[in-house]
Design a protein around this motif. Structure first.
Motif, PDB file in Angstrom:
ATOM      1  N   PRO A 128       0.833  -1.206   0.000  1.00  0.00           N
ATOM      2  CA  PRO A 128       0.000   0.000   0.000  1.00  0.00           C
ATOM      3  C   PRO A 128       0.866   1.253   0.000  1.00  0.00           C
ATOM      4  N   ALA A 129       0.358   2.311  -0.617  1.00  0.00           N
ATOM      5  CA  ALA A 129       1.046   3.592  -0.583  1.00  0.00           C
ATOM      6  C   ALA A 129       1.053   4.138   0.839  1.00  0.00           C
ATOM      7  N   GLU A 130       1.932   5.082   1.091  1.00  0.00           N
ATOM      8  CA  GLU A 130       2.034   5.681   2.416  1.00  0.00           C
ATOM      9  C   GLU A 130       0.676   6.206   2.870  1.00  0.00           C
ATOM     10  N   GLY A 131       0.275   5.803   4.066  1.00  0.00           N
ATOM     11  CA  GLY A 131      -0.989   6.265   4.622  1.00  0.00           C
ATOM     12  C   GLY A 131      -2.199   5.498   4.158  1.00  0.00           C
ATOM     13  N   ALA A 135      -6.717  -2.592   1.809  1.00  0.00           N
ATOM     14  CA  ALA A 135      -8.029  -2.451   1.176  1.00  0.00           C
ATOM     15  C   ALA A 135      -8.031  -1.258   0.225  1.00  0.00           C
ATOM     16  N   ASP A 136      -7.406  -0.155   0.623  1.00  0.00           N
ATOM     17  CA  ASP A 136      -7.276   1.006  -0.269  1.00  0.00           C
ATOM     18  C   ASP A 136      -6.512   0.622  -1.529  1.00  0.00           C
ATOM     19  N   MET A 137      -5.460  -0.152  -1.358  1.00  0.00           N
ATOM     20  CA  MET A 137      -4.666  -0.597  -2.504  1.00  0.00           C
ATOM     21  C   MET A 137      -5.505  -1.442  -3.451  1.00  0.00           C
ATOM     22  N   GLY A 138      -6.311  -2.360  -2.899  1.00  0.00           N
ATOM     23  CA  GLY A 138      -7.167  -3.188  -3.743  1.00  0.00           C
ATOM     24  C   GLY A 138      -8.160  -2.357  -4.534  1.00  0.00           C
TER      25      GLY A 138
END
Length: 340
Positions: A128-131, A135-138
């Motif tokens: 995942p990106a910083e912060g 789930a945000d990455m998906g």
């Protein structure tokens, strides 16, 4: 009328009690069951994707093979975990599989669920990106995939290419027209159902979701579907969306059925935690004589709300038995409910 398909996890184990003992068995039997389901008049053959497990994993060779062996039935996933996916490579694979199937691919994707290993997506090269969370990455991977499936050029062509290029920026190939409208989001919460509606994805809702109100599973799932449809209307999409729910349904019509599923034990919802923070509710299964099943399913509000029903099948009992279950539902349950 409802579309009725099957959903297979493609479990395999070397146990002598299993009809599906190797990965090759799971893949080849999945294709055979898609062919058998089409012959029986079912509408869909769907497959679940799990990594690091003795189950179906890489979906696109299977989808392409099933698409090549069938002519009418929808071929799909429910679901692919987008945390593990390169969305550009996935767009190419999906386009190829859809072209082989003649535009019958129905691609269910999701942010994923707890897996066999800790942070398995890291082994696939993703963080995942910083912060952001996994789930945000998906969801970000899903948004990139949707953008790629629009078929718009975005890549600057080489001024000295190996082969001549069409004019303008280049898109990914092969491109399959209409696939963008056949992407489904597997939503575990009301909020992600609304998010999927905004982006113009169809909705897949399975046998578990976040327990957000404490009400019975089918009531919460029906509310989720209504939230999705309201969000779709608010977004102003031109087409009508599709909604599927998954259920374990076993008509008890012979001694095999009664031996396998006649002992009960799944007649009530269950509540548990799928991770440290998420309380989830798991929907009940159905196993009864056909007339009793009809009465029970009439009370399921989410099944009534959905246009597509995916039947989870016990693939390790073999193709012939799974086809028997599908046939019993199509002939002895669905007509009485007005689905056929």
């Amino acid at each position: 009328m409802k579309k009725i398909g099957f959903l297979s996890f493609g479990h395999w184990t070397p146990s002598s009690q299993s009809e599906t003992r190797t990965a090759a068995d799971a893949l080849l039997q999945s294709i055979d069951l898609a062919v058998a389901a089409e012959e029986l008049g079912a509408d869909g053959a769907y497959f679940r994707v799990h990594h690091f497990a003795r189950q179906l994993a890489s979906p696109f060779p299977l989808l392409a093979a099933a698409g090549a062996k069938t002519r009418r039935i929808e071929i799909g996933t429910a679901v692919i975990d987008m945390r593990y996916e390169n969305p550009l490579y996935m767009a190419e694979d999906a386009g190829a599989a859809d072209l082989i199937a003649g535009g019958r691919l129905q691609l269910g994707i999701s942010r994923g669920s707890p897996e066999q290993v800790i942070d398995g997506w890291r082994h696939f090269g993703y963080r995942p990106a910083e912060g952001q969370s996994d789930a945000d990455m998906g969801r970000h991977h899903a948004e990139v995939l949707l953008d790629m499936l629009r078929g718009q050029g975005f890549a600057q062509p080489n001024p000295r290419p190996m082969f001549p290029n069409p004019p303008g920026l280049l898109r990914l190939e092969p491109y399959s027209e209409g696939l963008r409208e056949r992407i489904w989001w597997g939503a575990g919460s009301n909020a992600t159902a609304a998010w999927a509606a905004k982006l113009g994805m169809n909705l897949q809702s399975s046998t578990l979701k976040d327990d957000e109100t404490g009400e019975p599973f089918h009531v919460q799932q029906a509310a989720q579907i209504r939230i999705f449809r309201a969000g779709w209307k608010e977004a102003g999409h031109a087409r009508e969306p599709r909604v599927s729910v998954s259920r374990s349904i076993f008509p008890l019509v012979d001694d095999r059925d009664r031996a396998y599923f006649g002992r009960g034990g799944e007649e009530a919802d269950q509540v548990g935690f799928i991770d440290e923070k998420t309380r989830a509710i798991f929907g009940r299964g159905y196993a009864a004589e056909p007339a009793r099943l009809v009465e029970q399913l009439r009370q399921d509000e989410a099944v009534a709300e959905a246009d597509t029903l995916l039947l989870t099948i016990p693939n390790q009992l073999g193709v012939a038995y799974c086809a028997h279950v599908i046939e019993a539902i199509l002939k002895q349950v669905a007509p009485a409910l007005g689905w056929r």
